[in-house]
Design a protein around this motif. Structure first.
Motif, mmCIF file in Angstrom:
data_model
loop_
_atom_site.group_PDB
_atom_site.id
_atom_site.type_symbol
_atom_site.label_atom_id
_atom_site.label_comp_id
_atom_site.label_asym_id
_atom_site.label_seq_id
_atom_site.Cartn_x
_atom_site.Cartn_y
_atom_site.Cartn_z
ATOM 1 N N SER A 141 2.689 4.979 -4.855
ATOM 2 C CA SER A 141 1.649 4.351 -4.023
ATOM 3 C C SER A 141 0.646 5.358 -3.469
ATOM 4 C CB SER A 141 2.301 3.610 -2.856
ATOM 5 O OG SER A 141 3.028 4.507 -2.029
ATOM 6 N N GLY A 142 0.971 6.641 -3.520
ATOM 7 C CA GLY A 142 0.093 7.647 -2.925
ATOM 8 C C GLY A 142 -1.061 8.043 -3.816
ATOM 9 N N ASP A 143 -1.772 7.066 -4.323
ATOM 10 C CA ASP A 143 -2.845 7.315 -5.286
ATOM 11 C C ASP A 143 -4.169 7.622 -4.594
ATOM 12 O OD1 ASP A 143 -4.150 6.964 -8.065
ATOM 13 O OD2 ASP A 143 -5.275 5.578 -6.784
ATOM 14 N N LEU A 147 6.992 -2.861 -3.435
ATOM 15 C CA LEU A 147 6.956 -1.956 -2.291
ATOM 16 C C LEU A 147 5.773 -1.001 -2.406
ATOM 17 C CD1 LEU A 147 8.221 -0.781 0.288
ATOM 18 C CD2 LEU A 147 9.609 0.697 -1.179
ATOM 19 N N ARG A 148 5.514 -0.484 -3.609
ATOM 20 C CA ARG A 148 4.393 0.434 -3.792
ATOM 21 C C ARG A 148 3.069 -0.233 -3.428
ATOM 22 N NH1 ARG A 148 7.794 2.323 -7.914
ATOM 23 N NH2 ARG A 148 7.019 0.885 -9.511
ATOM 24 N N LEU A 149 2.915 -1.485 -3.822
ATOM 25 C CA LEU A 149 1.683 -2.210 -3.499
ATOM 26 C C LEU A 149 1.545 -2.407 -1.989
ATOM 27 C CD1 LEU A 149 -0.835 -3.678 -4.449
ATOM 28 C CD2 LEU A 149 0.552 -5.747 -4.753
ATOM 29 N N LEU A 150 2.633 -2.776 -1.342
ATOM 30 C CA LEU A 150 2.608 -2.965 0.111
ATOM 31 C C LEU A 150 2.319 -1.647 0.830
ATOM 32 C CD1 LEU A 150 5.676 -5.364 0.599
ATOM 33 C CD2 LEU A 150 3.246 -5.960 0.705
ATOM 34 N N GLU A 151 2.904 -0.571 0.338
ATOM 35 C CA GLU A 151 2.652 0.744 0.940
ATOM 36 C C GLU A 151 1.178 1.122 0.808
ATOM 37 O OE1 GLU A 151 6.768 3.324 0.592
ATOM 38 O OE2 GLU A 151 5.470 3.209 -1.159
ATOM 39 N N TYR A 152 0.626 0.875 -0.370
ATOM 40 C CA TYR A 152 -0.780 1.216 -0.587
ATOM 41 C C TYR A 152 -1.681 0.428 0.360
ATOM 42 C CZ TYR A 152 -5.213 2.142 -2.880
ATOM 43 O OH TYR A 152 -6.507 2.533 -3.136
ATOM 44 N N LEU A 153 -1.437 -0.866 0.482
ATOM 45 C CA LEU A 153 -2.253 -1.709 1.363
ATOM 46 C C LEU A 153 -2.117 -1.291 2.821
ATOM 47 C CD1 LEU A 153 -1.588 -5.200 -0.283
ATOM 48 C CD2 LEU A 153 -3.721 -3.880 -0.350
ATOM 49 N N SER A 154 -0.905 -0.936 3.220
ATOM 50 C CA SER A 154 -0.686 -0.534 4.612
ATOM 51 C C SER A 154 -1.308 0.823 4.925
ATOM 52 C CB SER A 154 0.815 -0.504 4.929
ATOM 53 O OG SER A 154 1.457 0.551 4.245
ATOM 54 N N ASN A 155 -1.522 1.634 3.883
ATOM 55 C CA ASN A 155 -2.097 2.964 4.079
ATOM 56 C C ASN A 155 -3.617 3.001 3.930
ATOM 57 O OD1 ASN A 155 0.278 4.392 4.635
ATOM 58 N ND2 ASN A 155 0.755 4.630 2.461
ATOM 59 N N ILE A 156 -4.241 1.836 3.729
ATOM 60 C CA ILE A 156 -5.694 1.793 3.551
ATOM 61 C C ILE A 156 -6.452 2.397 4.737
ATOM 62 C CG2 ILE A 156 -7.637 0.153 3.565
ATOM 63 C CD1 ILE A 156 -6.245 -1.361 1.348
ATOM 64 N N PRO A 157 -6.030 2.171 5.994
ATOM 65 C CA PRO A 157 -6.751 2.824 7.106
ATOM 66 C C PRO A 157 -6.769 4.343 6.981
ATOM 67 C CG PRO A 157 -5.370 1.068 7.955
ATOM 68 C CD PRO A 157 -5.013 1.233 6.500
ATOM 69 N N MET A 158 -5.653 4.946 6.574
ATOM 70 C CA MET A 158 -5.613 6.395 6.393
ATOM 71 C C MET A 158 -6.467 6.800 5.194
ATOM 72 S SD MET A 158 -2.423 8.991 5.666
ATOM 73 C CE MET A 158 -2.236 8.418 3.981
ATOM 74 N N LEU A 159 -6.423 5.976 4.145
ATOM 75 C CA LEU A 159 -7.158 6.275 2.930
ATOM 76 C C LEU A 159 -8.661 6.326 3.187
ATOM 77 C CD1 LEU A 159 -6.517 6.708 -0.129
ATOM 78 C CD2 LEU A 159 -7.054 4.293 -0.460
ATOM 79 N N PHE A 160 -9.163 5.313 3.912
ATOM 80 C CA PHE A 160 -10.605 5.241 4.136
ATOM 81 C C PHE A 160 -11.037 5.897 5.446
ATOM 82 C CE2 PHE A 160 -10.030 2.044 0.888
ATOM 83 C CZ PHE A 160 -11.167 2.191 0.123
#
Length: 407
Positions: A118-120, A198-211
């Motif tokens: 998920s850490g893409d 789980l990877r998809l949920l992790e990615y979505l939950s990390n969007i604030p950090m990503l952007f």
């Protein structure tokens, strides 16, 4: 032919060494996250109290965290500029070409998230890379000013919080029902499909950090790379490195003093935890880490041109020439090592073991990359990316009778 890839023999070895070094640092940091996700990382870290693990943790904090993402982003922006400027000189610059190239990279990112980890950042790179190509014809001054603004703007959290509120996007809900134990169970014992979810949920939950955190750093470094590329510093890297020696060393010393204070001294004072000053301290730490990352590039470049360490640094170029392949390979190896489909090492490795494992994997990547490049002109994923971008089957074997670069 139009718009052909850069000839391998014309590649600048030092830039590939930079990329290889960035891939090493990225995997060291990613290995820590693969071993214990953000959801449970702080609690997991408390159990490692031995001297070697305490030292390893400090090494990670001082020399790895937030240092390598800016490096790779700068090199990505520089790569875009080198390709775009070559096309511009030939009056063949095409937005549709770069739109296609970034769309393919975006799809690589989707594959990465769903099937590996998920850490893409490839999705982010694709979006910001497309914006960067729109800046090619802007003045150097404009590009540099925008790079500085994106880096120093202090209110990203508030900005994206406001935007998320407008569109009713609540990333905190995606893992709200997951505890550290549940995540551990899914990764180590769950099915591959459960891992994908789980990877998809992790990615979505990390969007604030990503952007809110990574995107500003990335676009700033993309634009800085574009600025350097438009000034064609890659043609005189040795002179450029020597000319910026004094300011680089001054900035590095000053920022490292702050980094040491931030890690070892400031946490002892109450002001460190206040709502008013803590964001400022963290922002300054991020800027210090970015400065350290850029110092790494300068330091490697200086050693490359001024010492006999070139032979030791040179093997990094093999990984750098296959950066995309090696980046995704690291996630595949991580999937095998940490998840239920492999060795189930999730939340079992200490900081020192994680650091050692990352170095061992990277040495393996150097060896496998060198062997591959003995026979092939591009890494496998680089080749696929090129073929789809140029919409033709590009010869990959070194002994291919037709060399597309000469056609």
């Amino acid at each position: 032919m139009n718009k052909q890839p850069t000839k391998p023999k014309k590649r600048i070895d030092l830039l590939d060494v930079f990329r290889g070094f960035a891939i090493l640092g990225i995997f060291v940091v990613n290995s820590v996250i693969m071993n214990a996700t953000f959801l449970n990382q702080d609690e997991f870290a408390k159990q490692w109290t031995s001297n070697i693990d305490q030292v390893s943790t400090k090494i990670l904090q001082l020399f790895f965290y937030t240092k390598f993402f800016p490096i790779f982003s700068l090199l990505f922006g520089l790569g875009i500029s080198m390709q775009a400027l070559k096309m511009l000189d030939q009056n063949k610059l095409s937005f549709s070409f770069f739109a296609r190239r970034m769309s393919i990279l975006f799809l690589f990112g989707v594959f990465h998230i769903l099937f590996l980890w998920s850490g893409d950042v490839l999705n982010l790179y694709a979006l910001l890379g497309l914006f960067t190509t729109l800046m090619i014809k802007k003045s150097n001054k404009t590009i540099l000013i925008l790079s500085i603004i994106f880096l120093f703007f202090p209110f990203y959290d508030q900005l994206f919080g406001y935007l998320f509120n407008i569109i009713s996007f609540k990333p905190e809900i995606y893992l709200s029902n997951h505890t550290g134990e549940m995540v551990n169970q899914i990764i180590k014992e769950g099915s591959y499909f459960a891992g994908m979810k789980l990877r998809l949920l992790e990615y979505l939950s990390n969007i604030p950090m990503l952007f809110g955190f990574l995107a500003p750093v990335a676009i700033s470094m993309f634009l800085l790379g574009l600025y350097l590329g438009k000034n064609k510093i890659y043609n005189t890297l040795d002179l450029f490195i020597e000319n910026i020696k004094k300011p680089v060393l001054i900035i590095t010393i000053a920022t490292n003093i702050y980094r040491v204070l931030f890690i070892f001294v400031l946490p002892s004072y109450s002001i460190y935890s206040t709502e008013t000053f803590r964001p400022i301290f963290i922002k300054l730490m991020v800027l210090s880490d970015i400065a350290m990352g850029l110092f790494y590039l300068w330091g490697i470049g200086w050693l490359w041109y001024n010492t006999k360490l070139k032979t030791i640094l040179s093997p990094l170029k093999y990984v750098g020439r296959m950066a995309l392949t090696n980046y995704l390979m690291q996630s595949f190896i991580g999937l095998i090592l940490f998840s239920s489909i492999g060795f189930k090492l999730y939340e079992t490795l200490s900081p020192s073991e994680t650091l050692l494992l990352a170095v061992i994997v990277f040495i393996f990547q150097i060896i496998i990359s060198k062997i591959w490049l003995n026979y092939y002109r591009f890494g496998p994923l680089e080749w696929i990316w090129r073929c789809l971008t140029y919409k033709e089957l590009i010869p990959i074997k070194k002994n291919a009778s037709t060399d597309i670069a000469n056609s």
